[in-house]
Design a protein around this motif. Structure first.
Motif, PDB file in Angstrom:
ATOM      1  N   VAL A  86      37.851  35.207  31.700  1.00 52.21           N
ATOM      2  CA  VAL A  86      36.595  34.515  32.209  1.00 52.21           C
ATOM      3  C   VAL A  86      35.879  35.529  33.148  1.00 52.21           C
ATOM      4  O   VAL A  86      34.481  35.405  33.642  1.00 52.21           O
ATOM      5  N   ARG A 105      35.374  38.542  32.392  1.00 51.14           N
ATOM      6  CA  ARG A 105      34.806  39.649  31.368  1.00 51.14           C
ATOM      7  C   ARG A 105      35.514  41.165  31.624  1.00 51.14           C
ATOM      8  O   ARG A 105      34.727  41.837  31.787  1.00 51.14           O
ATOM      9  N   LEU A 131      39.205  31.534  42.115  1.00 52.63           N
ATOM     10  CA  LEU A 131      38.278  30.840  41.426  1.00 52.63           C
ATOM     11  C   LEU A 131      36.774  31.335  41.757  1.00 52.63           C
ATOM     12  O   LEU A 131      35.801  31.853  40.992  1.00 52.63           O
ATOM     13  N   SER A 172      35.954  34.777  41.152  1.00 49.05           N
ATOM     14  CA  SER A 172      35.689  35.340  39.765  1.00 49.05           C
ATOM     15  C   SER A 172      34.522  34.467  39.407  1.00 49.05           C
ATOM     16  O   SER A 172      33.823  35.278  38.402  1.00 49.05           O
ATOM     17  N   PHE A 173      34.022  33.428  39.775  1.00 55.43           N
ATOM     18  CA  PHE A 173      32.835  32.800  39.134  1.00 55.43           C
ATOM     19  C   PHE A 173      31.500  33.577  39.841  1.00 55.43           C
ATOM     20  O   PHE A 173      30.641  34.019  39.208  1.00 55.43           O
ATOM     21  N   ASP A 174      31.693  33.890  41.183  1.00 60.68           N
ATOM     22  CA  ASP A 174      30.472  34.267  41.813  1.00 60.68           C
ATOM     23  C   ASP A 174      30.847  35.193  43.072  1.00 60.68           C
ATOM     24  O   ASP A 174      31.247  34.770  44.070  1.00 60.68           O
ATOM     25  N   TYR A 223      40.630  29.428  26.324  1.00 59.43           N
ATOM     26  CA  TYR A 223      39.184  29.234  26.684  1.00 59.43           C
ATOM     27  C   TYR A 223      38.516  28.620  25.760  1.00 59.43           C
ATOM     28  O   TYR A 223      37.410  27.913  25.851  1.00 59.43           O
ATOM     29  N   MET A 251      38.704  25.720  34.414  1.00 64.48           N
ATOM     30  CA  MET A 251      39.634  26.848  34.927  1.00 64.48           C
ATOM     31  C   MET A 251      41.197  26.355  35.030  1.00 64.48           C
ATOM     32  O   MET A 251      41.980  26.877  34.460  1.00 64.48           O
TER      33      MET A 251
END
Lengths: 465, 251
Positions: free
Chosen positions: A64, A66, A194, A197-199, A249, A255
C-alpha cells in the motif's frame, strides 16, 4: 496459532535434516508430513508458517505504500551481512548472522535514501544500484566461504534458494520472536502505521513520529527478511513479501482486513511450500512457497468477487445477454406499434426483419425470452406473444429510449438526428428513479422528438439491475 | 491580541534553492485569508513550512503565541488532493477518523466518541451517506470534502488548506465556501491557497499575495488592487490582471 505453539513446544535440541531421509514414495511422504512425527519436519513447518505470517503482515504495508521494490532490494542487500555474520566466528550462529544481515539490510536502505537525496537519481534507479552492489558483494563472500575447508559452513549455501529443512531450533526461535514482535507492534500502533502510510505529511502535522514509524517498519522488515532467508532464500523472499499482500489487496479495500488476509495467505503459502518441498524429497522450499503464493494470487486475480477477471467477464456477458433480451422485446413492441396495436402476436419473420437478423437468430433470441417467461411462442404458427411481464419491459425500454432522446434534444441541445445511438445505450441503463426524475424535468411528456408516443408503463418496470 | 499565526524571517529552500524568502507575517485570529500567487510562488511551501513538513532554513513560526512544534495540535491541515494515493485500502470513515488520531495519543484506539465526532463532521460536508465507501470510488469534489471533514474532526482553531477548490465541481465549491464562512463566524482562523482571481474578492476578507516573498498582506479591499496583483503575478500575466480589473470594476 495452537499448531504453532505445539510445534514450538517440541523443538528438539538438534534436528536432523530432512535430506537425510531416504527416497520414499510421495504418499508415504505425505503421511509422514501430516503425522508431524519427524522433528526436523516440525521445525521446517513451524518456520515456514512463522515467516508466512510476518512477511504477509509487513508486505501489506509495503504494497500500500508502493514500496514493493524496497522489499526486493532489502532482501538482496542482506546477503553480505549473512556471510560476514558467519565469518565473525566461523559458525552458523543464528544471532551473529541475524545481526550481520540486519545491519547490511538497513545499510542498504540507508544508501538508497542517501543516493536519492544527494543526486538527481530517482528511487527506482537507486534501489537497482544498491541491490546489485550488495548482492554482488554477498555472492563473492559466499563463494569465498564455500572454499573454506570446514564442515560448519554446510547449509549456508541454502541462503540463495532456501531450504526449510535446514532450519535449526535457534533459527525457528528467532523467527518466533520477530513474528511476535511484528504482530505486537503492528497491532498496538496500527492507527499510527495506517495514517503514516496513507498520508505521511498529514501524519507529521498531527504529531505522529513518522521517522520512527518508518524506521520501525524497516527494522521489522529487515528482521523478517533475515529470518526468512534460510527457508525461502534471498532470491525469492521478496515474493513472500509482495505476493500474499498483493492477493489480499485484490480482495478487500480495508487495511485491517488486508493485513489479516495477507497474513493468512502468507501462512498458507508457507505451509504449502513446506509440504510440496517435503513431498518432492527436498525440492528447494523457497520456490515451492512462491509458487503456492502465486497460485493463490492467480485465484484472486481470476475469481475476486468484485475485480476478478472471470467475475468481470461473467458480469459483462450477462449484461450483454440482458441487452439482447431487452432489444428483442423492444422489437416486438415496435412491430406491434407499427400495426397500430391492432394485434398481439408477432411473426418470427417480422421480428427478424425488424432486428435485421436471420429468422434462425430471431428464433434463438425468442427462445431465450421464453426461457425467462418474458414471451411465449406458438411453435406451429411461428408467432411470438409477449407475456404481461415481457410487455411491461418492452414498454419500459421504449419509454426510456424516447425519454432520453427527448432529454438530449430539449435539455442538452442535441440535434434530433444525433440522439438515437446514445439512447440505444442509455435505455438499458436508466433505473426507475432516474426515469421519474427525467419525467419530472421534462414535465411528463407524451411524445418524443420524432413525434412518436412515449408509452406509459403500468406498475413500474424498466431496466433491471 | 495574539496573532493566530506569526512568522518571522521564514526562509525555505529545496535542494539549497530558496523558494520562499524572509516571510514576516502576523495573521489576526478570526479571519478567512486567501493565499494567492502564481505557480511556483511558494504558497504550498509556506503552508508546509508552518506545518513543519518542510524544515525552514531560517526564521520561526508561532501559532497562538507558542512555538509551532508545540501548538500543532491546534492546527487543522488540508493537503492537496493529489498528495495521497486514492486507491489506498481505507473508506471515507477511516480517513475522517484520522483527524482524531493526533488527540488520541500513541497506541490508543479509536472509540465511540471519535466515531461520533467523525460522523458529525461528515454530516457537515454532506458526506455521511457515503461514510462506508472506499475512497477510490469518490469524485474529485467528494474526495475534497472527505479531506475537509478530516480537518474538521481535528477541532482546531487554525486551519491551513492547500487548494481545496482545485478540480471540484461548483456544488462542492459553494458548500466549501459556506463551511469556511461558518468556521470564521465561530472565531476560527482559516488560510486557504487559492488560484481563481475572479472569486477571491468574494470569498476572503483578507488576502496574502505571495511570490517567493510576501508581496502584500491585508484586508481584501486594500490588497486586491491592480498594482499589487501586477507586482505578484508579474508583467507577463497581463490577462490575469485584466480579469482582476474587470472583477473589480464589477464591484
Amino acid at each position: 496459532m495452537m499448531l504453532l505453539l505445539f510445534l514450538l513446544s517440541v523443538l528438539p535440541a538438534d534436528a536432523a535434516r530432512i535430506s537425510d531421509v531416504t527416497e520414499t514414495s510421495a504418499l508415504e511422504q505425505a503421511v509422514r508430513f501430516f503425522t508431524f512425527r519427524d522433528p526436523s519436519l516440525r521445525l521446517a513447518l513451524a518456520g515456514s508458517l512463522l515467516l508466512g505470517v510476518s512477511c504477509g503482515l509487513l508486505g501489506a504495508f509495503l504494497v500500500v505504500r508502493r514500496m514493493a521494490l524496497v522489499g526486493d532490494t532489502l532482501s538482496h542487500a542482506v546477503l553480505p551481512g549473512v556471510a560476514l555474520g558467519f565469518l565473525w566466528n566461523m559458525t552458523k550462529d543464528p544471532l551473529a548472522i541475524f545481526t550481520g544481515a540486519c545491519v547490511a539490510g538497513l545499510l542498504g536502505t540507508m544508501v538508497v535514501g542517501w543516493i536519492t537525496r544527494t543526486t538527481k537519481l530517482k528511487e527506482d534507479a537507486a534501489l537497482g544500484l544498491v541491490l546489485a552492489v550488495f548482492f554482488g558483494a554477498g555472492l563473492v563472500l559466499m563463494g569465498m566461504i564455500q572454499r573454506l575447508p570446514m564442515a560448519s559452513k554446510s547449509g549456508l549455501d541454502k541462503c540463495l534458494f532456501g531450504q526449510a529443512a535446514a532450519l535449526g531450533g535457534g533459527d525457528v526461535k528467532l523467527m518466533a520472536v520477530t513474528t511476535a514482535a511484528t504482530i505486537l507492534l503492528l497491532s498496538v500502533f496500527y492507527k499510527e502505521f495506517l495514517v503514516a502510510s496513507f498520508d505521511v505529511a498529514f501524519a507529521r502535522t498531527i504529531g505522529m513520529p513518522v521517522r520512527l514509524l518508518h524506521g520501525a517498519l524497516m527494522m521489522l522488515l529487515a528482521a523478517a527478511v533475515v529470518v526468512a532467508l534460510q527457508a525461502v532464500g534471498v532470491m525469492l523472499v521478496s515474493a513472500m513479501l509482495i505476493t500474499p499482500a498483493a492477493t489480499a489487496y485484490l480482495l478487500t479495500d480495508r487495511m485491517h482486513r488486508m493485513l489479516v488476509l495477507s497474513a493468512l495467505f502468507g501462512l498458507c503459502s508457507g505451509a504449502m511450500g513446506a509440504f510440496f518441498s517435503f513431498l518432492g524429497s527436498n525440492l528447494p522450499t523457497g520456490p515451492c512457497m512462491v509458487l503456492a503464493a502465486s497460485a493463490l494470487f492467480a485465484g484472486a486475480f481470476l475469481f475476486a468477487p468484485r475485480h476478478g477477471l472471470v467475475v468481470r467477464w461473467w458480469r459483462r456477458r450477462s449484461r450483454n445477454l440482458q441487452v439482447a433480451r431487452e432489444n428483442t422485446l423492444k422489437a416486438i413492441f415496435h412491430v406491434i406499434e407499427a400495426g397500430g396495436f391492432s394485434r398481439e402476436g408477432v411473426a418470427l419473420e417480422e421480428l427478424a426483419a425488424r432486428r435485421r437478423c436471420t429468422v434462425d437468430e430471431a428464433q434463438r433470441e425468442v427462445l431465450a425470452l421464453v426461457a425467462d417467461r418474458l414471451a411465449t411462442m406458438d411453435k406451429a404458427r411461428r408467432v411470438v406473444h409477449a407475456t404481461p411481464e415481457g410487455w411491461r419491459k418492452a414498454q419500459a425500454m421504449v419509454r426510456n429510449h424516447r425519454l432520453w432522446e427527448l432529454y438530449l434534444t430539449n435539455r442538452a441541445n442535441f440535434r434530433a438526428d444525433h440522439v438515437h445511438d446514445d439512447a440505444e445505450e442509455m435505455e438499458h441503463l436508466l433505473d426507475e428513479e432516474t426515469v421519474r426524475l427525467l419525467e419530472r424535468r421534462l414535465d411528463f411528456p407524451e411524445r418524443d422528438p420524432h413525434g412518436r408516443e412515449i408509452p406509459k408503463v403500468i406498475g413500474g418496470g424498466g431496466g433491471e439491475r | 491580541m495574539t496573532p493566530a499565526l506569526e512568522t518571522h524571517d521564514l526562509t525555505v529552500a529545496y535542494h539549497k534553492r530558496p523558494v520562499l524568502y524572509g516571510v514576516d507575517l502576523a495573521v489576526p485570529p478570526g479571519h478567512l485569508v486567501g493565499i494567492m500567487g502564481p505557480n511556483g510562488a511558494g504558497k504550498t511551501t509556506l503552508i508546509k513550512a508552518v506545518m513543519g513538513i518542510v524544515p525552514p532554513v531560517s526564521g520561526w513560526v508561532k501559532i497562538f503565541g507558542e512555538p509551532a512544534s508545540r501548538a500543532l495540535g491546534r492546527v487543522g491541515y488540508v493537503p492537496q488532493r493529489e498528495s495521497v494515493d486514492w486507491d489506498f485500502p481505507v473508506n471515507v470513515m477511516d480517513v475522517v477518523l484520522m483527524g482524531r488520531y493526533g488527540r488520541l495519543g500513541l497506541g490508543r484506539r479509536v472509540g465511540a466518541k471519535e466515531r461520533e465526532i467523525a460522523r458529525a463532521c461528515l454530516e457537515k460536508v454532506g458526506m455521511l451517506p457515503l461514510a462506508d465507501r472506499q475512497i477510490a470510488n469518490l469524485s474529485g469534489g467528494q474526495q475534497q470534502r472527505v479531506f475537509l471533514a478530516r480537518a474538521l474532526a481535528q477541532e482546531s482553531d487554525l486551519y491551513l488548506m492547500d487548494e481545496p477548490f482545485a478540480g471540484v465541481d461548483a456544488t462542492t465549491e459553494a458548500a466549501i465556501v459556506t463551511l469556511l464562512q461558518e468556521l470564521k463566524a465561530r472565531g476560527k482562523t482559516i488560510l486557504v491557497v487559492h488560484h481563481d482571481l475572479t472569486s477571491a474578492q468574494q470569498y476572503f476578507d483578507m488576502l496574502l499575495l505571495v511570490n517567493l516573498r510576501v508581496v502584500a498582506f491585508g484586508d481584501t479591499a486594500e490588497v486586491f488592487t491592480e498594482e499589487l496583483l501586477q507586482k505578484t503575478y508579474g508583467g507577463r500575466l497581463t490577462i490575469l490582471s485584466k480579469i482582476a480589473q474587470e472583477v473589480k470594476n464589477q464591484g
